[in-house]
Design a protein around this motif. Structure first.
Motif, PDB file in Angstrom:
ATOM      1  N   ILE A 168       7.662   7.373  18.432  1.00 19.79           N
ATOM      2  CA  ILE A 168       8.587   7.540  17.170  1.00 19.79           C
ATOM      3  C   ILE A 168       8.721   6.207  16.526  1.00 19.79           C
ATOM      4  N   MET A 177      13.925  10.373  12.326  1.00 24.06           N
ATOM      5  CA  MET A 177      13.741  11.220  13.321  1.00 24.06           C
ATOM      6  C   MET A 177      14.947  11.022  13.975  1.00 24.06           C
ATOM      7  N   ASN A 181      13.565  15.660  17.151  1.00 25.37           N
ATOM      8  CA  ASN A 181      12.200  15.076  17.248  1.00 25.37           C
ATOM      9  C   ASN A 181      11.835  14.767  18.659  1.00 25.37           C
TER      10      ASN A 181
END
Length: 255
Positions: A168, A177, A181
């Protein structure tokens, strides 16, 4: 005490086919359940419904909308972007369906995104980690996490969660996110290591994306009800990681 339940897509299908009812669900799981919820993920999956003619497709979609509406009384879990806040609203399923289809290229883009890792690469990854799927499938959620984390020297020194967070961090939209996610990333990693691995077909990777999404939305309810054992077991691991107390059961009340 009033309880809320989030239903996996397969539960709506069973209800639609008259092989299950909400009365049975409450009897099998908890008579205190007063509200059932749905999300946009159910309507994304409705996009996968097929038919020989457009008129037949319209009939099938309308039937799905009616099923979702009657079961949930239009109780809708809406995720606001980019804040990622989730709200409990009242909305008709057909309206949600029309909204998500306002961006016609989005679904094809998501399908391409989830298929970036081939089955050959996945098999090689499992071979490298040397995790026995038969054994790990019998572990508790906590033991699954410990087993994967014990292989951190083979995955760049990262734990399961650490690997997701690093991915991420490097993603262009990483700062936007949210938990959904992270759920999707963990579902994907669990499948890659062979934990309750989905049977591969051309749609399995895309379907797993919605499995993770259902899991995420269910975390805003007391129960996540699914008749997919693979999804249930992956969900339990995710809930263990994030200390989420949502109970994961099948329609008969079994874990």
């Amino acid at each position: 005490m009033k309880k809320a339940a989030y239903l996996d897509n397969n539960i709506f299908v069973d209800i639609e086919q008259n092989s299950l009812s909400t009365i049975e669900l409450m009897k099998n799981i908890d008579h205190n359940i007063t509200d059932f919820f749905y999300s946009a993920s159910h309507l994304h999956e409705a996009n996968e419904i097929t038919a020989k003619t457009n008129s037949e497709l319209k009939i099938r979609l309308e039937k799905r909308f009616r099923t979702i509406s009657s079961v949930t009384n239009n109780n809708y879990l809406f995720q606001e972007l980019p804040s990622n806040k989730v709200y409990k609203l009242k909305e008709e399923p057909n309206v949600v369906f029309d909204t998500i289809n306002d961006v016609p290229f989005a679904q094809n883009m998501m399908k391409r995104m989830v298929n970036t890792v081939s089955e050959v690469q996945r098999a090689e990854f499992r071979k490298q980690l040397n995790i026995d799927p038969m054994r790990i499938n019998n572990y508790s959620p906590k033991e699954v996490i410990e087993q994967i984390n014990s292989k951190r020297d083979l995955i760049g020194g990262f734990s399961l969660v650490g690997m997701i967070e690093k991915a991420i961090e490097f993603h262009p939209q990483g700062k936007e996110m949210g938990l959904h996610n992270r759920f999707a990333g963990i579902f994907e990693m669990l499948d890659m290591v062979g934990y309750w691995k989905d049977k591969y077909n051309e749609k399995s990777n895309y379907a797993r994306l919605w499995d993770a999404s259902h899991c995420h939305f269910s975390s805003y309810c007391d129960y996540f009800i699914s008749n997919d054992k693979r999804t249930r077991n992956k969900a339990k691991v995710v809930f263990e990681i994030y200390r989420i107390e949502t109970k994961v059961l099948d329609s008969k009340g079994n874990e």
